[in-house]
Design a protein around this motif. Structure first.
Motif, mmCIF file in Angstrom:
data_model
loop_
_atom_site.group_PDB
_atom_site.id
_atom_site.type_symbol
_atom_site.label_atom_id
_atom_site.label_comp_id
_atom_site.label_asym_id
_atom_site.label_seq_id
_atom_site.Cartn_x
_atom_site.Cartn_y
_atom_site.Cartn_z
ATOM 1 N N GLU A 217 0.838 -1.202 0.000
ATOM 2 C CA GLU A 217 0.000 0.000 0.000
ATOM 3 C C GLU A 217 0.871 1.249 0.000
ATOM 4 O O GLU A 217 1.891 1.311 0.693
ATOM 5 N N ILE A 218 0.442 2.232 -0.771
ATOM 6 C CA ILE A 218 1.047 3.565 -0.717
ATOM 7 C C ILE A 218 0.229 4.389 0.269
ATOM 8 O O ILE A 218 -1.005 4.433 0.193
ATOM 9 N N LEU A 219 0.913 5.029 1.210
ATOM 10 C CA LEU A 219 0.229 5.829 2.222
ATOM 11 C C LEU A 219 0.198 7.297 1.789
ATOM 12 O O LEU A 219 1.165 7.800 1.216
ATOM 13 N N THR A 220 -0.898 7.965 2.073
ATOM 14 C CA THR A 220 -1.028 9.388 1.763
ATOM 15 C C THR A 220 -1.591 10.122 2.977
ATOM 16 O O THR A 220 -2.223 9.523 3.852
ATOM 17 N N ASP A 221 -1.353 11.419 2.990
ATOM 18 C CA ASP A 221 -1.843 12.255 4.089
ATOM 19 C C ASP A 221 -2.152 13.641 3.518
ATOM 20 O O ASP A 221 -1.240 14.337 3.063
ATOM 21 N N GLY A 223 -3.477 14.667 0.759
ATOM 22 C CA GLY A 223 -3.113 14.890 -0.634
ATOM 23 C C GLY A 223 -1.646 14.769 -0.936
ATOM 24 O O GLY A 223 -1.208 15.105 -2.037
ATOM 25 N N ARG A 224 -0.862 14.291 0.048
ATOM 26 C CA ARG A 224 0.575 14.087 -0.164
ATOM 27 C C ARG A 224 0.933 12.635 0.121
ATOM 28 O O ARG A 224 0.340 11.993 0.982
ATOM 29 N N ALA A 225 1.926 12.147 -0.584
ATOM 30 C CA ALA A 225 2.460 10.824 -0.259
ATOM 31 C C ALA A 225 3.146 10.890 1.095
ATOM 32 O O ALA A 225 3.806 11.877 1.426
ATOM 33 N N SER A 226 2.981 9.834 1.899
ATOM 34 C CA SER A 226 3.590 9.861 3.237
ATOM 35 C C SER A 226 4.348 8.581 3.562
ATOM 36 O O SER A 226 4.927 8.483 4.636
ATOM 37 N N GLY A 227 4.353 7.615 2.666
ATOM 38 C CA GLY A 227 5.116 6.404 2.923
ATOM 39 C C GLY A 227 4.462 5.179 2.303
ATOM 40 O O GLY A 227 3.629 5.289 1.397
ATOM 41 N N ILE A 228 4.852 4.023 2.819
ATOM 42 C CA ILE A 228 4.313 2.755 2.276
ATOM 43 C C ILE A 228 4.141 1.743 3.397
ATOM 44 O O ILE A 228 4.710 1.879 4.484
ATOM 45 N N LYS A 229 3.344 0.724 3.113
ATOM 46 C CA LYS A 229 3.291 -0.473 3.942
ATOM 47 C C LYS A 229 3.770 -1.656 3.104
ATOM 48 O O LYS A 229 3.538 -1.702 1.886
ATOM 49 N N ALA A 230 4.432 -2.582 3.749
ATOM 50 C CA ALA A 230 4.975 -3.724 3.017
ATOM 51 C C ALA A 230 4.942 -4.969 3.894
ATOM 52 O O ALA A 230 4.757 -4.883 5.122
ATOM 53 N N GLN A 231 5.117 -6.101 3.243
ATOM 54 C CA GLN A 231 5.261 -7.367 3.952
ATOM 55 C C GLN A 231 6.602 -7.980 3.582
ATOM 56 O O GLN A 231 6.956 -8.046 2.395
ATOM 57 N N VAL A 232 7.327 -8.424 4.597
ATOM 58 C CA VAL A 232 8.586 -9.123 4.375
ATOM 59 C C VAL A 232 8.285 -10.623 4.406
ATOM 60 O O VAL A 232 7.686 -11.123 5.365
ATOM 61 N N ASP A 243 5.744 -7.287 9.208
ATOM 62 C CA ASP A 243 5.074 -6.150 8.572
ATOM 63 C C ASP A 243 6.024 -4.963 8.638
ATOM 64 O O ASP A 243 6.733 -4.775 9.632
ATOM 65 N N MET A 244 6.027 -4.176 7.578
ATOM 66 C CA MET A 244 6.936 -3.036 7.517
ATOM 67 C C MET A 244 6.163 -1.762 7.173
ATOM 68 O O MET A 244 5.252 -1.796 6.342
ATOM 69 N N THR A 245 6.521 -0.680 7.817
ATOM 70 C CA THR A 245 6.018 0.641 7.456
ATOM 71 C C THR A 245 7.209 1.564 7.273
ATOM 72 O O THR A 245 8.120 1.573 8.107
ATOM 73 N N VAL A 246 7.224 2.289 6.172
ATOM 74 C CA VAL A 246 8.257 3.290 5.944
ATOM 75 C C VAL A 246 7.567 4.637 5.767
ATOM 76 O O VAL A 246 6.785 4.813 4.819
ATOM 77 N N LYS A 247 7.803 5.535 6.689
ATOM 78 C CA LYS A 247 7.287 6.895 6.561
ATOM 79 C C LYS A 247 8.323 7.734 5.817
ATOM 80 O O LYS A 247 9.515 7.704 6.153
ATOM 81 N N ALA A 248 7.858 8.476 4.823
ATOM 82 C CA ALA A 248 8.802 9.238 4.001
ATOM 83 C C ALA A 248 8.123 10.455 3.392
ATOM 84 O O ALA A 248 6.902 10.467 3.202
ATOM 85 N N ASP A 249 8.930 11.463 3.095
ATOM 86 C CA ASP A 249 8.405 12.649 2.419
ATOM 87 C C ASP A 249 7.987 12.346 0.990
ATOM 88 O O ASP A 249 7.094 12.976 0.435
ATOM 89 N N ARG A 266 -4.305 -1.249 -5.679
ATOM 90 C CA ARG A 266 -4.479 -1.795 -4.314
ATOM 91 C C ARG A 266 -4.545 -0.664 -3.294
ATOM 92 O O ARG A 266 -5.196 -0.816 -2.248
ATOM 93 N N SER A 267 -3.889 0.435 -3.579
ATOM 94 C CA SER A 267 -3.877 1.583 -2.666
ATOM 95 C C SER A 267 -5.075 2.501 -2.892
ATOM 96 O O SER A 267 -5.192 3.537 -2.219
#
Length: 515
Positions: A217-221, A223-232, A243-249, A266-267
């Motif tokens: 999943e691509i995360l947004t906040d 109207g801006r991108a804010s990171g992703i969710k992933a599975q290892v 489970d992984m979360t990466v917060k990013a600009d 999916r997002s």
């Protein structure tokens, strides 16, 4: 050895990371983006869904490497079932398993993009410095005489006899060992793939590289991108490790023309015109085989030597032929040698066969979508594109007979053999555009996240940024508004570098919240 964090290295069931930018995918687009941003001092996290397979583990056995390095273990097919879509699914992506052939986007394609999609920023003059940089960095060079094997010599000989333009290909190799195993990965690291170039360079500048991480999943906040969710996931057992979360600009998706739109879908990140996943093109490719009296050993030497560009422009036909070698099994799969005695007879002559690959400038008629949560690739060869396919067959047959071939095997499911030059038109004109009529494969999926200035006709703007979500970029072949008719890897490298420079030139707009 390249520093990669793999599933086996992760001891916690949950990972929470922060970075300036998270990049999804480690192929041509993602690796270049990771290097350029990391070298500029940005905190980069790069995630690859596939495994990290060091080149020392490549064994030059194609069935093994299909299983290990390719998407769906080499079995990715269209819904219709008559087109195999081969892509890398490993660290380095398709750059690890391609044939090393490089081209710049043809100028007439860029002109079309400017006129029809508003991409007047992507001119030959603008992109030229990027192509030159990529060519230096990846040792891209024109094949020298010793890199053109007997197989390609036949294509060259026949084309020249007909007065048709034929040229040596350019490849990203350094001191090629001429083993011909490019599609199985280069175990000696002479292919300048992302696995041995931009990824180690990005790591040198601090980029954190993870394999076995499927971004879900691509995360947004606001109207801006804010990171992703992933599975290892453990690549051996298939079991989820964390489970992984990466917060990013900034989020950059470079997962390729099939996985990138699926992640957006999916997002639930649609587009104004609901075109995510649509406009799929793929250069449906075939192999035409010819038999000669003399030994050719098509599989010996560099895999790809020359190409015939006489009919490259759409006004002249819209196809190219590349002198591509193949092993006896691949040749057999392209020509239907039959069974029993006929099979043995065909295979006993394998050393006498030459082969070439056709690429056509197909229209964007396909679609990548989710059905019940599963990937679906919908593509049928268009009636508008079928004439180009048949013209490619005719050109190849004429070339081979002019070079002295005894007969030419067409890549049709019903066995078609052209015994003389006089039979060419009759044998090929009779082919109809029906399902499973032609044996096709694609290494070049493109176009599912079309780039353009009009939000009503495209998914991203002219710099690869999503029209509706700030700080969400795409950097792979899905951006191409049309197919580019030639091998796309160098064009993806250059456009990814161009987008990276745009991001860095506007960093105050994108990198503000975590600093």
């Amino acid at each position: 050895m390249l520093k990669v964090i793999q599933a086996k290295d992760i001891k916690s069931s949950e990972l929470n990371l922060k970075a300036d930018v998270v990049i999804v995918g480690s192929g041509a687009g993602g690796a270049v983006m990771a290097y350029e941003l990391a070298a500029a001092g940005k905190q980069v996290v790069l995630l690859e869904a596939g495994p990290y397979v060091p080149s020392s583990q490549f064994n030059e056995k194609f069935p093994d490497m299909l299983e290990t390095l390719y998407q769906d273990h080499g079995g990715q097919v269209t819904k219709q079932g008559d087109l195999l879509v081969l892509q890398g699914r490993c660290l380095g992506g398709s750059t690890v398993v391609n044939g090393c052939v490089t081209f710049r986007v043809p100028d007439f394609i860029l002109e079309k993009w400017g006129a029809e999609y508003g991409l007047t920023n992507l001119t030959p003059e603008t992109l030229s410095p990027y192509f030159e940089k990529i060519e230096r960095n990846l040792s891209i060079h024109t094949n020298q005489p010793h890199e053109i094997n007997q197989n390609s010599r036949k294509l060259e000989q026949g084309a020249k006899a007909l007065g048709w333009s034929v040229k040596p290909l350019q490849r990203n190799t350094k001191d090629c060992a001429l083993t011909g195993h490019c599609l199985s990965g280069c175990k000696t690291d002479r292919k300048q793939s992302m696995l041995v170039t931009y990824l180690p360079w990005a790591s040198h500048y601090g980029a954190q590289i993870y394999s076995d991480c499927l971004v879900t999943e691509i995360l947004t906040d606001s109207g801006r991108a804010s990171g992703i969710k992933a599975q290892v996931t453990d690549p051996q057992s298939g079991e989820k490790v964390a489970d992984m979360t990466v917060k990013a600009d900034l989020v950059v998706v470079s997962a390729g023309a099939i996985q990138t739109p699926l992640l957006f879908l999916r997002s639930q990140l649609g587009s104004q015109n609901d075109s995510i996943g649509k406009n799929f093109a793929c250069h449906p490719s075939t192999m035409i085989v010819a038999e000669f009296e003399k030994d050719i050993y098509t599989w010996r030497g560099a895999m790809l030597g020359v190409y015939m560009d006489e009919f490259e422009h759409p006004d002249k036909g819209g196809f190219v032929l590349e002198g591509g070698g193949a092993g006896p099994m691949e040749i057999g799969m392209s020509t239907e040698p039959g069974t029993g005695k006929s099979y043995l007879e065909f295979m006993s002559n394998a050393k006498n066969y030459a082969s070439c690959i056709s690429l056509i400038h197909d229209h964007n008629v396909g679609q990548v979508s989710l059905k019940d949560g599963q990937k679906q690739i919908d593509y049928e060869l268009s009636d508008d594109d079928f004439p180009a396919m048949k013209l490619a067959f005719k050109a190849a047959a004429k070339i081979y007979f002019k070079a002295g071939a005894k007969r030419v095997f067409l890549p049709t499911v019903d066995k078609r053999i052209v015994e003389s030059e006089d039979e060419i038109d009759n044998k090929i004109d009779g082919i109809e555009n029906t399902p499973f009529a032609i044996r096709m494969v694609s290494y070049h999926p493109q176009g599912t996240m079309r780039m353009g200035t009009d939000p009503g006709r495209s998914v991203t703007n002219e710099y690869g940024e999503h029209h509706g979500v700030n700080g969400l970029f795409v950097a792979d072949a899905s951006l191409f508004p049309t197919s580019i008719i030639v091998n796309p890897q160098e064009s993806v490298y250059a456009i990814s570098n161009y987008i990276a420079d745009y991001i860095l030139a506007n960093e105050e707009k994108y990198f503000t919240r975590l600093n």
